[in-house]
Structure formats: C-alpha cells, structure tokens
Design a protein around this motif. Structure first.
Motif, PDB file in Angstrom:
ATOM      1  N   LEU A   1     -36.743  22.571 -37.948  1.00  0.00           N
ATOM      2  CA  LEU A   1     -36.459  23.692 -37.044  1.00  0.00           C
ATOM      3  C   LEU A   1     -37.732  24.470 -36.704  1.00  0.00           C
ATOM      4  O   LEU A   1     -37.922  24.897 -35.560  1.00  0.00           O
ATOM      5  CB  LEU A   1     -35.419  24.629 -37.665  1.00  0.00           C
ATOM      6  CG  LEU A   1     -33.986  24.120 -37.685  1.00  0.00           C
ATOM      7  CD1 LEU A   1     -33.093  25.085 -38.446  1.00  0.00           C
ATOM      8  CD2 LEU A   1     -33.460  23.889 -36.285  1.00  0.00           C
TER       9      LEU A   1
ATOM     10  N   TYR B   1     -32.273  27.302 -24.878  1.00  0.00           N
ATOM     11  CA  TYR B   1     -32.149  26.299 -25.938  1.00  0.00           C
ATOM     12  C   TYR B   1     -31.328  26.866 -27.089  1.00  0.00           C
ATOM     13  O   TYR B   1     -31.496  28.028 -27.452  1.00  0.00           O
ATOM     14  CB  TYR B   1     -33.528  25.922 -26.491  1.00  0.00           C
ATOM     15  CG  TYR B   1     -34.493  25.375 -25.481  1.00  0.00           C
ATOM     16  CD1 TYR B   1     -34.631  24.002 -25.306  1.00  0.00           C
ATOM     17  CD2 TYR B   1     -35.281  26.223 -24.712  1.00  0.00           C
ATOM     18  CE1 TYR B   1     -35.534  23.489 -24.393  1.00  0.00           C
ATOM     19  CE2 TYR B   1     -36.184  25.718 -23.791  1.00  0.00           C
ATOM     20  CZ  TYR B   1     -36.300  24.351 -23.632  1.00  0.00           C
ATOM     21  OH  TYR B   1     -37.191  23.849 -22.714  1.00  0.00           O
ATOM     22  N   ASP B   2     -30.487  26.043 -27.703  1.00  0.00           N
ATOM     23  CA  ASP B   2     -29.788  26.441 -28.928  1.00  0.00           C
ATOM     24  C   ASP B   2     -30.812  26.694 -30.028  1.00  0.00           C
ATOM     25  O   ASP B   2     -31.781  25.951 -30.169  1.00  0.00           O
ATOM     26  CB  ASP B   2     -28.848  25.334 -29.403  1.00  0.00           C
ATOM     27  CG  ASP B   2     -27.503  25.365 -28.709  1.00  0.00           C
ATOM     28  OD1 ASP B   2     -26.980  26.464 -28.488  1.00  0.00           O
ATOM     29  OD2 ASP B   2     -26.982  24.285 -28.397  1.00  0.00           O
TER      30      ASP B   2
ATOM     31  N   ARG C   1     -39.742  22.403 -34.220  1.00  0.00           N
ATOM     32  CA  ARG C   1     -39.097  22.470 -32.899  1.00  0.00           C
ATOM     33  C   ARG C   1     -39.409  23.799 -32.219  1.00  0.00           C
ATOM     34  O   ARG C   1     -39.720  23.853 -31.040  1.00  0.00           O
ATOM     35  CB  ARG C   1     -37.593  22.297 -33.050  1.00  0.00           C
ATOM     36  CG  ARG C   1     -36.834  22.373 -31.733  1.00  0.00           C
ATOM     37  CD  ARG C   1     -35.339  22.159 -31.980  1.00  0.00           C
ATOM     38  NE  ARG C   1     -34.599  22.289 -30.769  1.00  0.00           N
ATOM     39  CZ  ARG C   1     -33.992  23.413 -30.383  1.00  0.00           C
ATOM     40  NH1 ARG C   1     -34.049  24.491 -31.148  1.00  0.00           N
ATOM     41  NH2 ARG C   1     -33.329  23.464 -29.251  1.00  0.00           N
TER      42      ARG C   1
ATOM     43  N   ARG D   1     -30.298  23.480 -23.177  1.00  0.00           N
ATOM     44  CA  ARG D   1     -28.840  23.353 -23.128  1.00  0.00           C
ATOM     45  C   ARG D   1     -28.325  23.860 -21.782  1.00  0.00           C
ATOM     46  O   ARG D   1     -27.409  23.304 -21.210  1.00  0.00           O
ATOM     47  CB  ARG D   1     -28.231  24.153 -24.272  1.00  0.00           C
ATOM     48  CG  ARG D   1     -26.745  24.301 -24.255  1.00  0.00           C
ATOM     49  CD  ARG D   1     -26.028  23.080 -24.677  1.00  0.00           C
ATOM     50  NE  ARG D   1     -26.333  22.789 -26.056  1.00  0.00           N
ATOM     51  CZ  ARG D   1     -25.492  22.196 -26.858  1.00  0.00           C
ATOM     52  NH1 ARG D   1     -24.321  21.852 -26.430  1.00  0.00           N
ATOM     53  NH2 ARG D   1     -25.839  21.935 -28.094  1.00  0.00           N
TER      54      ARG D   1
ATOM     55  N   GLY E   1     -30.152  31.610 -29.514  1.00  0.00           N
ATOM     56  CA  GLY E   1     -31.069  30.620 -28.988  1.00  0.00           C
ATOM     57  C   GLY E   1     -32.388  31.200 -28.542  1.00  0.00           C
ATOM     58  O   GLY E   1     -32.766  32.318 -28.904  1.00  0.00           O
TER      59      GLY E   1
ATOM     60  N   ARG F   1     -23.881  32.706 -28.547  1.00  0.00           N
ATOM     61  CA  ARG F   1     -24.663  31.602 -29.103  1.00  0.00           C
ATOM     62  C   ARG F   1     -26.107  32.080 -29.215  1.00  0.00           C
ATOM     63  O   ARG F   1     -26.651  32.646 -28.275  1.00  0.00           O
ATOM     64  CB  ARG F   1     -24.563  30.377 -28.197  1.00  0.00           C
ATOM     65  CG  ARG F   1     -23.145  29.855 -28.153  1.00  0.00           C
ATOM     66  CD  ARG F   1     -22.815  28.836 -27.106  1.00  0.00           C
ATOM     67  NE  ARG F   1     -23.886  28.072 -26.543  1.00  0.00           N
ATOM     68  CZ  ARG F   1     -23.782  27.398 -25.411  1.00  0.00           C
ATOM     69  NH1 ARG F   1     -22.655  27.405 -24.738  1.00  0.00           N
ATOM     70  NH2 ARG F   1     -24.798  26.702 -24.940  1.00  0.00           N
TER      71      ARG F   1
ATOM     72  N   GLY G   1     -30.499  23.699 -32.619  1.00  0.00           N
ATOM     73  CA  GLY G   1     -30.385  22.348 -32.092  1.00  0.00           C
ATOM     74  C   GLY G   1     -31.558  21.487 -32.515  1.00  0.00           C
ATOM     75  O   GLY G   1     -32.547  21.962 -33.066  1.00  0.00           O
ATOM     76  N   VAL G   2     -31.443  20.205 -32.235  1.00  0.00           N
ATOM     77  CA  VAL G   2     -32.525  19.290 -32.570  1.00  0.00           C
ATOM     78  C   VAL G   2     -33.217  18.762 -31.315  1.00  0.00           C
ATOM     79  O   VAL G   2     -34.301  18.210 -31.397  1.00  0.00           O
ATOM     80  CB  VAL G   2     -32.021  18.103 -33.427  1.00  0.00           C
ATOM     81  CG1 VAL G   2     -31.566  18.589 -34.779  1.00  0.00           C
ATOM     82  CG2 VAL G   2     -30.908  17.351 -32.723  1.00  0.00           C
ATOM     83  N   LEU G   3     -32.580  18.931 -30.164  1.00  0.00           N
ATOM     84  CA  LEU G   3     -33.148  18.407 -28.927  1.00  0.00           C
ATOM     85  C   LEU G   3     -34.220  19.330 -28.357  1.00  0.00           C
ATOM     86  O   LEU G   3     -34.171  20.541 -28.547  1.00  0.00           O
ATOM     87  CB  LEU G   3     -32.044  18.210 -27.886  1.00  0.00           C
ATOM     88  CG  LEU G   3     -30.921  17.252 -28.272  1.00  0.00           C
ATOM     89  CD1 LEU G   3     -29.872  17.213 -27.174  1.00  0.00           C
ATOM     90  CD2 LEU G   3     -31.457  15.868 -28.546  1.00  0.00           C
TER      91      LEU G   3
END
Length: 144
Positions: free
Chosen positions: A27, A68-69, A30, A78, A56, A54, A72-74
């Motif tokens: 994390l 972005y979340d 990222r 989003r 982010g 949410r 998240g991992v991407l």
C-alpha cells in the motif's frame, strides 16, 4: 505433542505478521507511485446520497480528476471526472457520523458532474487546491 503445537502456532503467527508487513509495504509503494507526479490529495468519495463514503486519493490531471480507492491494488483510477463538467454546488461541514468515517478536519463539497451529483470530502487545504484547479481550467469555445 505440545511442543509441536507451540511451534506451529509460532510459525502461523510469523506468517501472519509477514503478510501484514507485505500488505502495508504494498500500500505504501502504491501511494508513492500514485503521488510521484504531484497533485495527489486524500479525498473521500460518496457517489450518491444513499451510498456510503469511500476513502481514497484524488489526483489532478490537466483535463480530469482521477479518484483511486485508498486500499486498492490497481494503479488505475476507480472514477474519472472530466474537469469541464465538474463544478462545486455546495460546501458543508461533515455530519457526526461522517466525521467518524472520514476523520476530523474534512470539508464536504457537493459537486455537479456530467453524470449527476457527487460528494467529495477533503481537508481545507486540499479544498483550496481543488477550487484553484477548477478555476484554472481552460475555457472552451462556448465558455464553461
């Protein structure tokens, strides 16, 4: 038998700790990768009045706001908001239940987008930058 059980428990706990460290490291990496070009702020998103907040990150791009979340991992956003269709409608302090979810010191802004209203939550300093980013948008042929 008891020694084997204790050894298995130690290995299991060590594996859990290693997994937690790897997840936290992933994390962090990222977050660094998303913020490497600057213009990234912590930003909560609530897509509709009946939906939950949410957590982010928002990244300012020349023509878009990328969201972005947080967990998240991407490395792709989003949600993407076009800068031309994004405008602030209202600004308010978060409700008590929202503060528990978002954290203290956040400001909630309701925005109009091309696909309907959305709420964003960010710090006062991030909101100043967000408003400056919106105001600095290039004017189109027919104005904004």
């Amino acid at each position: 038998m008891l020694a084997t059980l204790e050894l298995s428990t130690v290995w299991f706990l060590a594996a859990l700790l290693a997994l937690a460290v790897l997840a936290a490291g992933g994390l962090a990496i990222r977050r660094i990768l998303l913020g490497r070009h600057g213009g990234t702020v912590e930003c909560g998103l609530r897509p509709g009045p009946d939906e939950r907040w949410r957590l982010g990150l928002a990244a300012y791009e020349p023509a878009e706001l990328h969201w972005y979340d947080a967990f998240g991992v991407l490395l792709r956003p989003r949600v993407i908001f076009a800068r031309r269709s994004l405008s602030v409608i209202t600004r308010r302090a978060p409700l008590d239940w929202e503060t528990a979810r978002l954290g203290a010191g956040m400001v909630v802004v309701e925005c109009s987008t091309g696909s309907g209203p959305v709420e964003l939550a960010m710090s006062e300093g991030a909101l100043t930058g967000f408003l400056a980013w919106l105001e600095a948008a290039p004017r189109g042929p027919g104005g904004r």
